[in-house]
Structures are given as structure tokens and as C-alpha cells.
Write a protein that holds these residues in place. Structure first.
Motif, mmCIF file in Angstrom:
data_model
loop_
_atom_site.group_PDB
_atom_site.id
_atom_site.type_symbol
_atom_site.label_atom_id
_atom_site.label_comp_id
_atom_site.label_asym_id
_atom_site.label_seq_id
_atom_site.Cartn_x
_atom_site.Cartn_y
_atom_site.Cartn_z
ATOM 1 N N ASN A 1 0.579 2.014 -6.304
ATOM 2 C CA ASN A 1 -0.738 1.520 -6.684
ATOM 3 C C ASN A 1 -1.469 1.076 -5.432
ATOM 4 O O ASN A 1 -1.101 0.075 -4.814
ATOM 5 C CB ASN A 1 -0.616 0.357 -7.682
ATOM 6 C CG ASN A 1 -1.969 -0.143 -8.158
ATOM 7 O OD1 ASN A 1 -2.613 -0.933 -7.484
ATOM 8 N ND2 ASN A 1 -2.382 0.318 -9.324
ATOM 9 N N GLY A 2 -2.489 1.829 -5.041
ATOM 10 C CA GLY A 2 -3.264 1.508 -3.844
ATOM 11 C C GLY A 2 -4.578 0.867 -4.221
ATOM 12 O O GLY A 2 -5.644 1.307 -3.790
ATOM 13 N N SER A 3 -4.501 -0.191 -5.034
ATOM 14 C CA SER A 3 -5.713 -0.808 -5.549
ATOM 15 C C SER A 3 -5.616 -2.324 -5.498
ATOM 16 O O SER A 3 -4.629 -2.890 -5.043
ATOM 17 C CB SER A 3 -5.973 -0.321 -6.986
ATOM 18 O OG SER A 3 -7.302 -0.618 -7.384
ATOM 19 N N SER B 1 -6.882 -4.519 -11.098
ATOM 20 C CA SER B 1 -6.437 -3.241 -11.643
ATOM 21 C C SER B 1 -4.917 -3.117 -11.569
ATOM 22 O O SER B 1 -4.281 -2.557 -12.473
ATOM 23 C CB SER B 1 -7.117 -2.075 -10.918
ATOM 24 O OG SER B 1 -7.103 -2.257 -9.524
ATOM 25 N N GLY B 2 -4.315 -3.662 -10.517
ATOM 26 C CA GLY B 2 -2.864 -3.611 -10.394
ATOM 27 C C GLY B 2 -2.157 -4.388 -11.496
ATOM 28 O O GLY B 2 -1.178 -3.921 -12.072
ATOM 29 N N ARG B 3 -2.676 -5.557 -11.819
ATOM 30 C CA ARG B 3 -2.036 -6.369 -12.855
ATOM 31 C C ARG B 3 -2.288 -5.796 -14.249
ATOM 32 O O ARG B 3 -1.531 -6.064 -15.181
ATOM 33 C CB ARG B 3 -2.496 -7.821 -12.760
ATOM 34 C CG ARG B 3 -3.943 -8.060 -13.168
ATOM 35 C CD ARG B 3 -4.404 -9.462 -12.847
ATOM 36 N NE ARG B 3 -3.793 -10.460 -13.697
ATOM 37 C CZ ARG B 3 -4.426 -11.575 -14.094
ATOM 38 N NH1 ARG B 3 -5.675 -11.816 -13.724
ATOM 39 N NH2 ARG B 3 -3.820 -12.450 -14.857
ATOM 40 N N ALA B 4 -3.369 -5.000 -14.405
ATOM 41 C CA ALA B 4 -3.640 -4.337 -15.682
ATOM 42 C C ALA B 4 -2.698 -3.153 -15.884
ATOM 43 O O ALA B 4 -2.206 -2.908 -16.994
ATOM 44 C CB ALA B 4 -5.092 -3.874 -15.743
ATOM 45 N N ALA B 5 -2.435 -2.408 -14.798
ATOM 46 C CA ALA B 5 -1.583 -1.216 -14.890
ATOM 47 C C ALA B 5 -0.106 -1.575 -14.991
ATOM 48 O O ALA B 5 0.674 -0.840 -15.612
ATOM 49 C CB ALA B 5 -1.818 -0.312 -13.677
ATOM 50 N N ALA B 6 0.295 -2.684 -14.388
ATOM 51 C CA ALA B 6 1.721 -3.026 -14.296
ATOM 52 C C ALA B 6 2.443 -3.065 -15.645
ATOM 53 O O ALA B 6 3.521 -2.460 -15.780
ATOM 54 C CB ALA B 6 1.889 -4.356 -13.553
ATOM 55 N N ALA C 1 0.760 -1.660 -3.343
ATOM 56 C CA ALA C 1 0.637 -1.664 -1.883
ATOM 57 C C ALA C 1 -0.021 -2.938 -1.379
ATOM 58 O O ALA C 1 0.467 -3.555 -0.432
ATOM 59 C CB ALA C 1 -0.156 -0.442 -1.413
ATOM 60 N N TYR C 2 -1.132 -3.366 -2.019
ATOM 61 C CA TYR C 2 -1.817 -4.537 -1.478
ATOM 62 C C TYR C 2 -2.451 -5.454 -2.527
ATOM 63 O O TYR C 2 -3.238 -6.338 -2.180
ATOM 64 C CB TYR C 2 -2.855 -4.121 -0.431
ATOM 65 C CG TYR C 2 -3.920 -3.143 -0.891
ATOM 66 C CD1 TYR C 2 -5.126 -3.574 -1.426
ATOM 67 C CD2 TYR C 2 -3.737 -1.768 -0.759
ATOM 68 C CE1 TYR C 2 -6.098 -2.686 -1.825
ATOM 69 C CE2 TYR C 2 -4.702 -0.862 -1.150
ATOM 70 C CZ TYR C 2 -5.895 -1.329 -1.687
ATOM 71 O OH TYR C 2 -6.865 -0.429 -2.080
ATOM 72 N N GLY C 3 -2.114 -5.289 -3.790
ATOM 73 C CA GLY C 3 -2.563 -6.234 -4.805
ATOM 74 C C GLY C 3 -1.734 -7.506 -4.737
ATOM 75 O O GLY C 3 -0.505 -7.445 -4.701
ATOM 76 N N VAL C 4 -2.381 -8.675 -4.743
ATOM 77 C CA VAL C 4 -1.657 -9.918 -4.440
ATOM 78 C C VAL C 4 -1.472 -10.860 -5.631
ATOM 79 O O VAL C 4 -0.885 -11.932 -5.477
ATOM 80 C CB VAL C 4 -2.346 -10.699 -3.295
ATOM 81 C CG1 VAL C 4 -2.406 -9.856 -2.038
ATOM 82 C CG2 VAL C 4 -3.742 -11.167 -3.698
ATOM 83 N N VAL D 1 -0.352 -0.313 4.929
ATOM 84 C CA VAL D 1 0.620 -0.712 3.915
ATOM 85 C C VAL D 1 0.772 0.365 2.840
ATOM 86 O O VAL D 1 1.856 0.540 2.270
ATOM 87 C CB VAL D 1 0.247 -2.086 3.293
ATOM 88 C CG1 VAL D 1 -0.930 -1.977 2.350
ATOM 89 C CG2 VAL D 1 1.448 -2.717 2.605
ATOM 90 N N THR D 2 -0.284 1.132 2.572
ATOM 91 C CA THR D 2 -0.176 2.225 1.601
ATOM 92 C C THR D 2 0.727 3.330 2.139
ATOM 93 O O THR D 2 1.569 3.875 1.407
ATOM 94 C CB THR D 2 -1.560 2.785 1.252
ATOM 95 O OG1 THR D 2 -2.375 1.743 0.695
ATOM 96 C CG2 THR D 2 -1.453 3.920 0.247
ATOM 97 N N TYR D 3 0.571 3.662 3.409
ATOM 98 C CA TYR D 3 1.454 4.643 4.048
ATOM 99 C C TYR D 3 2.906 4.176 3.927
ATOM 100 O O TYR D 3 3.796 4.941 3.535
ATOM 101 C CB TYR D 3 1.058 4.810 5.505
ATOM 102 C CG TYR D 3 1.895 5.814 6.283
ATOM 103 C CD1 TYR D 3 1.475 7.141 6.403
ATOM 104 C CD2 TYR D 3 3.076 5.439 6.915
ATOM 105 C CE1 TYR D 3 2.230 8.067 7.122
ATOM 106 C CE2 TYR D 3 3.841 6.353 7.627
ATOM 107 C CZ TYR D 3 3.400 7.666 7.728
ATOM 108 O OH TYR D 3 4.162 8.575 8.441
ATOM 109 N N SER D 4 3.139 2.913 4.234
ATOM 110 C CA SER D 4 4.499 2.368 4.167
ATOM 111 C C SER D 4 5.040 2.382 2.742
ATOM 112 O O SER D 4 6.239 2.600 2.527
ATOM 113 C CB SER D 4 4.515 0.941 4.717
ATOM 114 O OG SER D 4 4.220 0.922 6.105
#
Length: 391
Positions: free
Chosen positions: A107-109, A113-118, A131-134, A311-314
């Protein structure tokens, strides 16, 4: 004559058999691809970060495939635009699961949106690396969830440590973006500030759409703080910092992780000078993989990579490393392999591992803008001071 007929029949049968085998062979690919789902905000106000994340994810997949893929198979990236919106994140998550049959996702968002998709992915038994949702709720959705950036509250706690102990500053005005990311990060700062003798003079907030900060700037000037700590994305941070400096506020400005973009310097102009950026990767670190990534990303994008790209690449590389260590693309086995990760080299530094909630354990780097460029301003190594929660 009979011999000729028999021979002809035999040849016909052999020919038919050969054609049948050829048909079967062409219906079955030699190497089926392993699909990795990818969500990012490719349109809307967050598109700059989303497109950077997409470029980085594509680079990671190309690098992996050029090196032979994993388990003898190539990686296929299945990408959807979630527009950084919760409803689109849920919609695209269901498409990845139902239509594409994806079992592994990066998830590169952003946090919302990350917590909705999880929960959608968790219910389907799909591994997701944010990747970077906190926001804390992302990993709290369940054991198939992982995060590859420091959780918002620990980022804030590390900022308090840095301001209070490293910079020796005691009176601070805070400015918070009023979304999941901004609030979660600021909450960590406010909770930890007392430990380091920091007095928070006042707290101000703004919305994602705001670009004019006149009333906040005037209030901060009246506070007369020793420093300003602000959370926000680069496209809000640029105008905010420029307006603070234009008002004659000369004290140090400490920005959150999402300030980390060349675009921040471009928008803020000379006002960006001296701004500290927390959890910002060290671009000058002597690492061949990092320098190669930096050059190739700039060649493709036309600008230097920021934290979200690195961080997305990683995240893609780590997910594929998990497949390799699991010797399987089965999500349960990949989940277990990722949970057991130790000393994985990321572009941002070395990942020590994950805790029980699948939050990362690694130092936090700090940059400062110097002569219009990112320069290292130290590393916070006291992991206990900003340890992520275990439940």
C-alpha cells in the motif's frame, strides 16, 4: 501397398500427437507471474506522492525481474488509484482480491486509505505492507498487516526527544494538520514532550486544503516560541514555512516526516533553509544500492526521490524477500517469513525487525535543509524512547 498405408496412418497419428502436445504446451505458460497488488493516490491532491511511489514500485519490480525474479517466477505489479480516499481504497482492495486474485499487497498511500483497506485485506488473508501510512489502526487490523515506516506516535515521541535533548529547546508552538497522519504524529509529540522539559505554548490546526495560514502565523508570532513543530505534507508545509518566515519568525522549524520532498524546498524557496525534517532518509549515505536508486529515479521522474519513494521501493523488495525466505507465495507463509525478518537492508537504513504488532524497529534519521539541499542532522538511536506499541 499395405505397408505404405500403415506407414501413412502411423505418421498421421504421430503428427496428431505432436499437435496435441504443442496445444497443451501453448495453453500452459512456462512461468506464471506472482502478482503483487499496489494502491497509491495517482490522481487528486496527493498525486505527486502517489506517482513517486508508483515509479519506485515499478523500479523495484524491474530490478527483481532483471535478477531472475523469485522462485523461478516473474513479479507482476497490479496497480490501482485509490485517490487517497477511504471509499476508493476499499473499492480497489476488493477489486485486487476478487478480480485479480491478489494475495500480496504493497500500500503506497496515506493513513486514511491505508486504514480503510487494511481490514478488507486482513479478512481475505492477504498480506499488506503499508509503505508510509502512519495511523495505528493499519496494523491493528490484524496479523497480515505490516508497516515499513515509523508509526505516527513514535515519530512524534522521537521529535520531542530531538527537540528537547539534541536541540535543547524548551518552548514550542505546535501546528497540526487535522487528518489521521497529522494528529497521530502530534499526539506522540504532546505525550512525550513533558519528559524532555518542553513547554507547549499553544496548539494550532489546519485542514488538508489550507494554503493560507495568516491567523496561525500571527498567533505563533505572539507566542514568541523558541521553536515551531509542524506536521503536514510537503504541499502544505511549503506555504506554511514560507509564511512563517515572511512574518519574521526566525526560530527553528521542525517538520514531520511528510515534509521529506524536494518539492517542499521548491515550494518554500529560500524559506526552507534551516528546516529540520524528522524521519527523513539520509540521501548521502554511502550505499551503492541507494545511490543507484537515486540516480535512476531522478532520470525517470525528473526530480530527486523523496522518502515515500525510497520506502515504497524497500517495501516491494522486502515483500519479495519474504516470498523467497518462505519458499512460497502463499500469504500465510509469507506473513510468517516477514514477521521473522532480521537485519534487512532498506534504502533508508537497516531494518532491525518487526515487533509483535508488525511495527518496524529501526533508528530515525533527521535531515536539515542546508544551501537548498537535504543534509544529515543526526540519527536518533534510542529505540526505547520511541518504541511502537505491542498491542
Amino acid at each position: 501397398m499395405l505397408n505404405k498405408i500403415h506407414k501413412l496412418a502411423s505418421n498421421t497419428q504421430l503428427g496428431f500427437a505432436a499437435m496435441l502436445m504443442f496445444g497443451i504446451a501453448t495453453m500452459m505458460p512456462a512461468h506464471a507471474d506472482i502478482k503483487i497488488g499496489f494502491q497509491a493516490p495517482l490522481t487528486g491532491p496527493s498525486a505527486t506522492d502517489g506517482k513517486s511511489a508508483q515509479i519506485a514500485a515499478t523500479m523495484a519490480v524491474e530490478d527483481i525481474n532483471a535478477a531472475g525474479g523469485v522462485l523461478g517466477q516473474k513479479i507482476e505489479l497490479v496497480t490501482y488509484d485509490d485517490q487517497a480516499k477511504s471509499d476508493q481504497a476499499i473499492f480497489t482492495a476488493n477489486k485486487l482480491i476478487g478480480e485479480d486474485g491478489v494475495k500480496l499487497v504493497v500500500n503506497g498511500s496515506y493513513s486514511a486509505s491505508g486504514r480503510a483497506a487494511a481490514p478488507v485485506f486482513q479478512k481475505a488473508g492477504v498480506v499488506m505492507i503499508s509503505a508510509y501510512g502512519v495511523h495505528p489502526d493499519i496494523t491493528r487490523a490484524g496479523d497480515y498487516m505490516f508497516r515499513l515506516v515509523h508509526l505516527g506516535p513514535p515519530q512524534g515521541a522521537a521529535t520531542a526527544l530531538y527537540i528537547g535533548k539534541t536541540l535543547g529547546i524548551k518552548k514550542v508552538s505546535t501546528i497540526t494538520m487535522d487528518n489521521d497522519y497529522g494528529q497521530a504524529t502530534m499526539d506522540g509529540f504532546l505525550e512525550a514532550s513533558g519528559k524532555y522539559g518542553i513547554e507547549v505554548l499553544n496548539k494550532y490546526s489546519y485542514s488538508l486544503k489550507d494554503r493560507q495560514f495568516g491567523s496561525i502565523v500571527a498567533s505563533v508570532k505572539r507566542d514568541n516560541p523558541d521553536a515551531v513543530y509542524a506536521t503536514g505534507y510537503f504541499f502544505t508545509a511549503g506555504p506554511l514555512v514560507a509564511q512563517l518566515r515572511a512574518a519574521g519568525i526566525t526560530v527553528p522549524i521542525i517538520g514531520s516526516q511528510a515534509f521529506d520532498s524536494e518539492k517542499f524546498v521548491e515550494i518554500a524557496g529560500p524559506a526552507a533553509e534551516g528546516t529540520y525534517i524528522m524521519d527523513s532518509f539520509d540521501r548521502d549515505r554511502k550505499d551503492e544500492t541507494l545511490q543507484k536508486f537515486f540516480a535512476e529515479f531522478k532520470n525517470r521522474a525528473g526530480y530527486s526521490p523523496e522518502g515515500v519513494a525510497a520506502v515504497t521501493y524497500s517495501a516491494v523488495k522486502l515483500l519479495v524477500d519474504g516470498i523467497k525466505r518462505a519458499n512460497s507465495a502463499d500469504p500465510e507463509k509469507v506473513r510468517d517469513a516477514l514477521a521473522a525478518t532480521k537485519d534487512f537492508p532498506m534504502l533508508e537504513g537497516n531494518l532491525n525487525g518487526f515487533n509483535s504488532l508488525h511495527e518496524i524497529e529501526m533508528p530515525i534519521s533527521v535531515n536539515v535543509i542546508k544551501d537548498g539541499k537535504f543534509a544529515s542532522a543526526g540519527v536518533i538511536n534510542d529505540l526505547a524512547a520511541f518504541a511502537p506499541p505491542e498491542k
